[in-house]
Design a protein around this motif. Structure first.
Motif, PDB file in Angstrom:
ATOM      1  N   PHE A   1      42.238  53.072  35.520  1.00  0.00           N
ATOM      2  CA  PHE A   1      42.606  52.400  34.282  1.00  0.00           C
ATOM      3  C   PHE A   1      43.097  50.980  34.551  1.00  0.00           C
ATOM      4  N   LEU A   2      44.016  50.822  35.484  1.00  0.00           N
ATOM      5  CA  LEU A   2      44.594  49.510  35.762  1.00  0.00           C
ATOM      6  C   LEU A   2      43.538  48.517  36.228  1.00  0.00           C
ATOM      7  N   VAL A   3      42.644  48.949  37.118  1.00  0.00           N
ATOM      8  CA  VAL A   3      41.632  48.046  37.668  1.00  0.00           C
ATOM      9  C   VAL A   3      40.602  47.667  36.603  1.00  0.00           C
ATOM     10  N   VAL A   4      40.066  48.679  35.917  1.00  0.00           N
ATOM     11  CA  VAL A   4      39.012  48.409  34.936  1.00  0.00           C
ATOM     12  C   VAL A   4      39.559  47.608  33.757  1.00  0.00           C
ATOM     13  N   VAL A   5      40.763  47.942  33.307  1.00  0.00           N
ATOM     14  CA  VAL A   5      41.334  47.217  32.181  1.00  0.00           C
ATOM     15  C   VAL A   5      41.686  45.782  32.571  1.00  0.00           C
ATOM     16  N   ALA A   6      42.070  45.565  33.829  1.00  0.00           N
ATOM     17  CA  ALA A   6      42.311  44.188  34.282  1.00  0.00           C
ATOM     18  C   ALA A   6      41.031  43.361  34.188  1.00  0.00           C
ATOM     19  N   VAL A   7      39.902  43.939  34.611  1.00  0.00           N
ATOM     20  CA  VAL A   7      38.613  43.240  34.488  1.00  0.00           C
ATOM     21  C   VAL A   7      38.277  43.008  33.019  1.00  0.00           C
ATOM     22  N   TYR A   8      38.491  44.034  32.211  1.00  0.00           N
ATOM     23  CA  TYR A   8      38.245  43.918  30.771  1.00  0.00           C
ATOM     24  C   TYR A   8      39.100  42.809  30.162  1.00  0.00           C
ATOM     25  N   ASP A   9      40.390  42.763  30.515  1.00  0.00           N
ATOM     26  CA  ASP A   9      41.284  41.734  29.984  1.00  0.00           C
ATOM     27  C   ASP A   9      40.811  40.332  30.354  1.00  0.00           C
ATOM     28  N   ILE A  10      40.487  40.150  31.627  1.00  0.00           N
ATOM     29  CA  ILE A  10      40.049  38.823  32.084  1.00  0.00           C
ATOM     30  C   ILE A  10      38.780  38.405  31.345  1.00  0.00           C
ATOM     31  N   ALA A  11      37.806  39.311  31.298  1.00  0.00           N
ATOM     32  CA  ALA A  11      36.536  38.976  30.645  1.00  0.00           C
ATOM     33  C   ALA A  11      36.725  38.765  29.144  1.00  0.00           C
ATOM     34  N   PHE A  12      37.582  39.567  28.520  1.00  0.00           N
ATOM     35  CA  PHE A  12      37.799  39.429  27.078  1.00  0.00           C
ATOM     36  C   PHE A  12      38.412  38.077  26.740  1.00  0.00           C
ATOM     37  N   VAL A  13      39.436  37.685  27.474  1.00  0.00           N
ATOM     38  CA  VAL A  13      40.071  36.393  27.219  1.00  0.00           C
ATOM     39  C   VAL A  13      39.098  35.254  27.498  1.00  0.00           C
ATOM     40  N   VAL A  14      38.358  35.347  28.600  1.00  0.00           N
ATOM     41  CA  VAL A  14      37.396  34.298  28.948  1.00  0.00           C
ATOM     42  C   VAL A  14      36.366  34.113  27.833  1.00  0.00           C
ATOM     43  N   VAL A  15      35.833  35.205  27.321  1.00  0.00           N
ATOM     44  CA  VAL A  15      34.781  35.107  26.299  1.00  0.00           C
ATOM     45  C   VAL A  15      35.368  34.731  24.942  1.00  0.00           C
ATOM     46  N   VAL A  16      36.369  35.464  24.497  1.00  0.00           N
ATOM     47  CA  VAL A  16      36.855  35.292  23.126  1.00  0.00           C
ATOM     48  C   VAL A  16      37.583  33.963  22.959  1.00  0.00           C
ATOM     49  N   LEU A  17      38.387  33.574  23.931  1.00  0.00           N
ATOM     50  CA  LEU A  17      39.098  32.308  23.805  1.00  0.00           C
ATOM     51  C   LEU A  17      38.123  31.139  23.752  1.00  0.00           C
ATOM     52  N   ASN A  18      37.088  31.180  24.568  1.00  0.00           N
ATOM     53  CA  ASN A  18      36.132  30.076  24.569  1.00  0.00           C
ATOM     54  C   ASN A  18      35.263  30.064  23.318  1.00  0.00           C
TER      55      ASN A  18
END
Length: 444
Positions: free
Chosen positions: A122-139
């Motif tokens: 959970f911690l590893v996959v959600v960390a990747v999800y968080d990084i990718a989500f912020v990168v995509v949605v913020l931009n």
């Protein structure tokens, strides 16, 4: 000419076409679908379905919230500074789409592991999800003020995006249970992931286009200390971001209170909560169009003040209903204000970015959306504090089931109506202090 070359060479020179506007707006559907599915069901999945101790999942969710909040300003600042032949935002989005969708799917597809292994997964996959989500949605958010340049363009351009977003919210909370009941959690993950990938690729290819010649060279990019100084010294941004925090907290408290309201105040089945939520969001869709007309005829500040006022006043009516039907009718009225908030908050933030660019000579959409995201994450904390305080003060005891003390009904109604009104009033005051009072930013 290759696809990569076409993406590199395309630039927007005038107002976007209707097809480009709709394609850009389509990004609201997959991002909200993933966000709502994750927030609504991930705790249930790992605790009730996989048997991970609840306190472990709670700690992991706290880590998720902290990481997500910290990523917003960092990614925003980096996005503003980086220059590539493809633009500032496009490379982030293009490289982030596939990791985002894959990580989202993997959240619901853990291997057969003991509880300790599952929480690591959970911690590893959600960390990747968080990084990718912020990168995509913020931009994607940072592209909005660049693609749509005037109040009128932004009002029209935000309509399809917010409608797609509401549909994604509804399907994320209502459609996901139907899928995991029929095809299982892995099947749900694959189905939703495939839909999100298709929608994001369409939006990326058809609607995400940067403009020519509006961004200074990399050598002229603002240094980190100046980034923070100008952002928090912006006399328009500070009241805006505080007002945004307060109204987002109001919405978060309402969403948290509705399940309690349905069961313990109205005495209805838990599933009837979807009727109350559906009433809000179903009304918000046409209301977005209404507020688009309002802001084009007034100013962003005036329209936002009216929307916040409508939202706050109508929320107070949740004190009265004794039936699901009555509460749903209140939700219809509340949805008018919600539609205004969804439509207008980014329009106002875009105006702040225009003012900052005129003052500093830098387009800093990334930093402003990033810092806004960081601050607004505080609404989750405020929501948790309010819910715990009100329920404890009212004497709520989960062990009693439906046989709660009489004070619990009153406490829940206060949490659903009076507390959001108080936060909304603070938000209205902040927006009243917002200094830009023109339609499009024009230096004095």
């Amino acid at each position: 000419m290759s696809l990569v070359t076409r993406i590199r060479d395309r630039r927007l020179g005038d107002a976007p076409s209707r097809a480009q506007t709709i394609a850009f707006g389509a990004s609201g559907f997959p991002t909200q679908l993933m966000a709502q599915t994750f927030s609504a069901f991930v705790v249930y999945f790992y605790v009730a379905h996989l048997g991970v101790p609840a306190e472990w999942v709670a700690a992991a969710m706290i880590a998720h919230g902290i990481l997500n909040a910290l990523l917003n300003p960092v990614v925003g600042a980096l996005s503003d500074r980086i220059r590539t032949p493809w633009g500032r935002r496009i490379p982030w989005i293009g490289l982030g789409i596939v990791p985002l969708v894959v990580a989202f799917a993997l959240v619901w597809m853990p291997p057969a592991l003991p509880a300790g292994g599952l929480i690591v997964w959970f911690l590893v996959v959600v960390a990747v999800y968080d990084i990718a989500f912020v990168v995509v949605v913020l931009n994607i958010s940072a592209l909005f003020p660049e693609i749509f340049r005037t109040t009128a363009e932004r009002a029209r351009g935000n309509v399809p995006r917010q409608i797609f977003a509401i549909v994604g919210m509804v399907l994320g909370t209502a459609g996901a249970p139907l899928l995991y009941d029929s095809i299982g959690w892995p099947g749900m993950a694959i189905a939703l992931g495939a839909v999100c990938l298709v929608m994001l690729v369409w939006s990326f290819a058809g609607g995400m286009i940067e403009r020519r010649g509006e961004v200074p060279d990399a050598e002229a990019a603002m240094i980190w200390s100046d980034q923070l100084r100008y952002t928090f010294g912006n006399r328009a941004f500070v009241p805006y971001v505080l007002g945004s925090l307060f109204v987002q907290t109001s919405i978060a408290v309402i969403l948290a209170a509705i399940p309690f309201y349905v069961r313990y105040s109205l005495g209805a089945a838990e599933g009837d909560g979807s009727i109350l939520l559906g009433a809000i969001f179903a009304t918000a869709i046409p209301a977005i169009v209404l507020w688009s007309v309002v802001v084009r005829r007034t100013t962003p500040r005036t329209a936002l003040l009216w929307a916040v006022a409508v939202f706050g006043i109508t929320v107070l009516a949740y004190l009265l209903p004794t039936s699901v039907l009555g509460a749903a009718l209140v939700g219809v009225a509340v949805g008018i204000g919600v539609g205004g908030l969804l439509q207008l908050l980014e329009v106002v933030l875009s105006q702040i970015i225009d003012e900052d660019a005129a003052r500093t000579g830098h387009r800093r959409e990334g930093v402003y959306f990033g810092v806004n995201g960081f601050v607004v994450r505080g609404s989750v904390v405020l929501q948790a504090i309010v819910a715990a305080w009100v329920l404890n003060a009212a004497g709520f005891d989960a062990a009693l089931g439906d046989a709660q003390p009489d004070a619990v009904d009153g406490g829940i109604r206060i949490m659903l109506a009076v507390v959001p009104l108080a936060f909304t009033a603070l938000g209205w005051l902040c927006f009243w202090l917002y200094p830009i009072r023109t339609r499009d930013y024009a230096p004095a």
